[in-house]
Design a protein around this motif. Structure first.
Motif, short mmCIF file in Angstrom:
data_model
loop_
_atom_site.label_atom_id
_atom_site.label_comp_id
_atom_site.label_asym_id
_atom_site.label_seq_id
_atom_site.Cartn_x
_atom_site.Cartn_y
_atom_site.Cartn_z
N ARG A 109 0.95 -1.23 0.02
CA ARG A 109 0.17 -0.19 -0.15
C ARG A 109 1.05 0.85 0.01
O ARG A 109 0.43 2.16 -0.60
CB ARG A 109 -1.08 0.41 1.54
N TRP A 110 1.81 1.35 0.37
CA TRP A 110 2.86 2.25 0.87
C TRP A 110 4.07 2.58 -0.80
O TRP A 110 3.52 3.72 -1.17
CB TRP A 110 4.00 2.52 2.25
N GLU A 111 3.86 0.94 -1.09
CA GLU A 111 4.59 1.29 -1.94
C GLU A 111 3.85 1.73 -3.51
O GLU A 111 4.06 3.72 -4.35
CB GLU A 111 5.17 0.20 -2.53
N GLN A 112 2.31 1.78 -3.22
CA GLN A 112 1.54 2.67 -4.40
C GLN A 112 1.76 3.53 -4.31
O GLN A 112 1.58 4.50 -4.74
CB GLN A 112 0.38 1.58 -4.46
N PHE A 113 0.77 4.37 -3.03
CA PHE A 113 1.24 5.51 -2.05
C PHE A 113 2.31 6.18 -3.21
O PHE A 113 1.79 7.11 -3.60
CB PHE A 113 0.76 5.77 -1.19
N ALA A 114 3.60 5.74 -2.85
CA ALA A 114 5.04 6.91 -3.22
C ALA A 114 4.80 6.88 -4.70
O ALA A 114 5.39 7.70 -4.73
CB ALA A 114 5.76 6.10 -2.51
N ARG A 115 4.37 5.53 -5.62
CA ARG A 115 4.32 5.77 -7.05
C ARG A 115 3.90 7.25 -7.41
O ARG A 115 3.99 7.92 -8.07
CB ARG A 115 4.57 4.56 -7.08
N LEU A 116 2.59 7.02 -6.64
CA LEU A 116 1.64 8.24 -7.43
C LEU A 116 1.84 9.48 -6.48
O LEU A 116 1.50 10.27 -7.85
CB LEU A 116 -0.35 7.79 -6.38
N LYS A 117 2.24 9.17 -5.57
CA LYS A 117 2.62 10.84 -5.23
C LYS A 117 4.43 11.23 -5.39
O LYS A 117 4.72 12.66 -5.52
CB LYS A 117 2.63 10.87 -3.03
N ILE A 146 6.75 10.05 -4.55
CA ILE A 146 7.81 10.44 -3.45
C ILE A 146 9.11 9.33 -3.83
O ILE A 146 9.07 7.90 -3.82
CB ILE A 146 7.01 9.98 -2.21
N ARG A 147 10.12 9.74 -3.77
CA ARG A 147 11.50 8.84 -3.59
C ARG A 147 12.04 8.30 -1.61
O ARG A 147 12.19 9.75 -1.21
CB ARG A 147 12.31 9.14 -4.34
N ARG A 148 12.81 7.81 -2.02
CA ARG A 148 13.66 6.61 -0.93
C ARG A 148 14.88 7.84 -1.26
O ARG A 148 15.41 8.54 -1.52
CB ARG A 148 14.43 5.99 -0.88
N ARG A 149 14.62 8.76 1.11
CA ARG A 149 16.16 9.42 0.71
C ARG A 149 17.07 8.86 1.68
O ARG A 149 16.48 8.06 2.50
CB ARG A 149 15.23 10.98 1.47
N LYS A 150 18.01 9.19 1.35
CA LYS A 150 19.01 7.78 2.52
C LYS A 150 19.10 8.86 3.97
O LYS A 150 19.39 9.73 3.83
CB LYS A 150 20.02 7.70 1.98
N ARG A 151 18.88 7.84 5.00
CA ARG A 151 19.42 8.84 6.05
C ARG A 151 20.57 9.00 6.74
O ARG A 151 20.98 7.61 6.06
CB ARG A 151 18.30 7.98 7.44
N THR A 152 20.72 9.69 7.23
CA THR A 152 22.27 9.05 7.90
C THR A 152 22.15 8.83 8.97
O THR A 152 21.04 8.35 9.89
CB THR A 152 22.59 10.80 8.09
N SER A 153 23.05 8.02 9.38
CA SER A 153 23.55 7.00 10.54
C SER A 153 22.88 8.01 11.99
O SER A 153 22.85 7.30 13.04
CB SER A 153 24.45 5.91 10.74
#
Lengths: 301, 357
Positions: B130-138, B140-147
């Protein structure tokens, strides 16, 4: 309606791995596009061959042809898809069962009887380093005509192939396994390759008998059905190399590309604008001519 | 008569003679060597071999002639010939030098051609969550987070989560401020624990739902040869019910246990004639009591209230549908409690006889 089967053997999808290490372990074992190198289980075999791709077992697996569940269980636990089972009894002396698995179930199993065996230790000469990728040669038309022999050939290639490598050191081609199918028997010989100098680039080959040599006789077989075998041969589409269209290569290595254009109206082509070539009415042109020449003569003077 | 040659000259003469001899010998040897390799590398075969260089494989289709005596030597010569041809092919591959100009000579192998069966079946592409569908629709791309995250309070780089995390371990708080709109008597620690448990449960539920979405219908119903007894039982049950008459006229299998007695259903059920005598007696007495009493059988108040309640429920459902799509999922609506309270209140306010507006 679809229900989640809670008692299915693939319980890993319900149990989330708690550590990164466990996650890596599970990822290594799940089906992938490009697979890992196949590992083999050796059961009840007299010789112990140290090799990173072999696992040595000595458990209670009595008759692979009758009951395959314990074999499959061990294959699943150790993530091995090839197995070699040795046994000896009065009815079937010097028996060797060689087999492989698909999805942790037995795909093909072939029982071979060893008629003559010469081990590594019996032949006293220097051996090649372990882990060398062997060259495999199958001689004899039986390997193509007979269905069982064809499967046996495929099995043996699977077993002895080793990891798939993109490049190979030419001087390191030291080991060759030669299988000959003749008179209902299969002769397996291992030789060490000596590359001798010859006048041209290709070296002359001399062979020295090394390693185990076996004379095998095919006994029973348990081959997979056609459709299961076809299913196991299926390769993912993603791995097929994508053919680049409209690019061709010359004998000399030049690559040519093709561009497809729409039909052009050549009269309306846009070329470089040169003022002198501009289209003018004819009367104007004659005036200009006369005008120009005195100027020219002036400059010359 | 000339003088006899001096020693130096003699030496030179000897050397020249020797050199001539050596040169002749060398030439002869070179000629020999040249003639040899053309013979030694060439191999004659009736049928050409098939090569799969990716697997270092050669297939010889010629019927071998190594029967009878001298089998070993004949096998060895056959092997030598085949290996020679294979090596000739390998030497023909494009080669380079690994690790610089002085490294070993290394050939580029092509892809293995001979098709061997896979170890495991092909991985099935799973459907997006569900999230992947929503992200594709909007978009939204994955941000790489700092550790590591800067912790202002500790003035240090701390990890984002885990041991000694940036915000301070919430479980170790000895003080929680009561938020502005909350009930002062509520236990905030228990509330925090409850919220965390709810979040974990919701997460797990969504994960399983995503897996179920990826599972094909009929999962566990196809024969695989390694199903447990329970799985097989379930599969046979589904198979029985998949007939046009929903399994009503399916005969039982030889060793299948008898059908369980039917329970539930709104069709007419008839009790057995000589069953529970005590129950029959009590049932008959109840009937007589109802016949003998003076009260009307239909309680008008209760009937009207029930009707009103049903209407309210319908109206609420209509409103709730629109709100539910926007609101947070998983929030439990205490519908049972509300309904009960509302009904009691209404019973007081609306006496019997009130007409529906």
């Amino acid at each position: 309606f679809c229900f989640i089967d809670r008692t299915s053997t693939s319980s890993d999808c319900f149990k989330k791995p708690k550590t990164k290490r466990a996650k890596r372990f599970l990822e290594k074992r799940e089906p992938k596009l490009t697979e890992n190198t196949k590992n083999a289980i050796l059961i009840k075999v007299i010789q112990k061959i140290p090799n990173p791709y072999l696992f040595f077992f000595r458990k209670n697996i009595t008759r692979p042809f009758e009951d395959q569940t314990s074999l499959e269980f061990f294959s699943k636990k150790s993530d091995c898809s090839l197995f070699l089972f040795g046994s000896h009894n009065k009815k079937r002396p010097n028996n060797l069962i060689i087999g492989r698995m698909f999805d942790y179930h037995v795909l093909d199993m072939i029982e071979l009887g060893i008629e003559k065996f010469v081990s590594l230790k019996d032949i006293k000469n220097s051996k090649c380093p372990e882990g060398t990728k062997p060259m495999l040669i199958f001689a004899g038309d039986t390997f193509d005509l007979n269905e069982e022999y064809r499967r046996l050939k495929s099995l043996l290639i699977d077993f002895f192939r080793g990891p798939t490598v993109p490049t190979i050191r030419l001087a390191g081609l030291e080991y060759v396994l030669h299988f000959t199918a003749m008179d209902g028997k299969i002769y397996m010989r291992s030789y060490k390759v000596l590359l001798k100098k010859s006048g041209c680039k290709i070296p002359r080959i001399e062979l020295e008998e090394m390693g185990p040599s076996l004379d095998l006789v095919m006994r029973r077989t348990h081959l997979a059905s056609e459709d299961l075998y076809k299913l196991s041969l299926k390769q993912p589409k993603a791995l097929k190399p994508k053919k680049k269209k409209n690019i061709s290569h010359d004998v000399f290595g030049t690559s040519y590309g093709r561009i497809h254009m729409q039909k052009q109206d050549l009269s309306k082509l846009q070329t470089r604008k040169m003022k002198g070539l501009k289209k003018r009415p004819a009367a104007k042109m004659t005036e200009e001519d006369e005008g120009i020449s005195p100027k020219k003569s002036k400059s010359v003077l | 008569r000339g003088k006899p040659p001096a020693r130096g000259e003699r030496l030179a003469g000897c050397l020249a003679a020797m050199a001539a001899l050596c040169v002749e010998e060398l030439l002869a040897r070179a000629e020999q060597r040249e003639a040899e390799p053309h013979r030694s590398v060439a191999v004659q075969k009736e049928l050409e071999l098939e090569f799969d260089l990716g697997n270092l494989l050669a297939l010889d289709r010629n019927p071998p002639r190594a029967a009878g005596a001298q089998r070993e030597s004949r096998l060895r010569s056959l092997a030598r010939d085949n290996t020679q041809l294979l090596v000739a092919q390998l030497w023909g591959l494009p080669a380079g030098r690994a690790e610089g100009a002085t490294g070993p000579l290394v050939a580029q192998l092509p892809e293995p051609f001979y098709r061997l069966p896979r170890e495991k079946p092909l991985p099935r592409p799973r459907p997006p969550t569900r999230w992947e569908q929503f992200a594709r629709l909007k978009g939204i791309r994955r941000r790489k987070r700092t550790s590591l995250v800067w912790d202002e309070a500790a003035k240090q780089w701390r990890r984002r989560w885990g041991y000694a995390r940036a915000g301070g371990d919430p479980a170790r708080d000895w003080l929680i401020e009561v938020p502005a709109g909350a009930d002062p008597n509520e236990d905030q620690f228990a509330k925090r624990l409850r919220d965390k448990r709810e979040k974990v449960a919701r997460n797990e539920f969504n994960r399983l739902r995503n897996i179920a979405r990826g599972a094909l219908p009929g999962r566990g119903l196809h024969p695989t040869g390694h199903q447990s007894r329970a799985e097989l039982g379930r599969a046979t049950q589904v198979a029985r019910v998949s007939t046009a008459s929903l399994g009503r006229f399916q005969p039982r299998l030889p060793k299948e246990p008898a059908a369980p007695p039917p329970r539930g259903g709104k069709k007419r059920r008839f009790e057995p004639l000589l069953g529970d005598l005590a129950a029959e007696r009590s049932r008959q007495l109840e009937l007589l009591r109802g016949l003998g009493s003076k009260k009307p059988p239909l309680d008008l108040t209760r009937a009207v209230n029930k009707q009103l309640r049903e209407e309210d429920a319908q109206a609420a459902k209509g409103k709730g549908k629109k709100r539910g799509q926007r609101g947070k999922r998983g929030r439990q609506r205490p519908g049972g409690g509300k309904g009960k309270k509302g009904g009691a209140r209404r019973q007081q306010q609306r006496p019997a006889g009130r007409k529906r507006s």
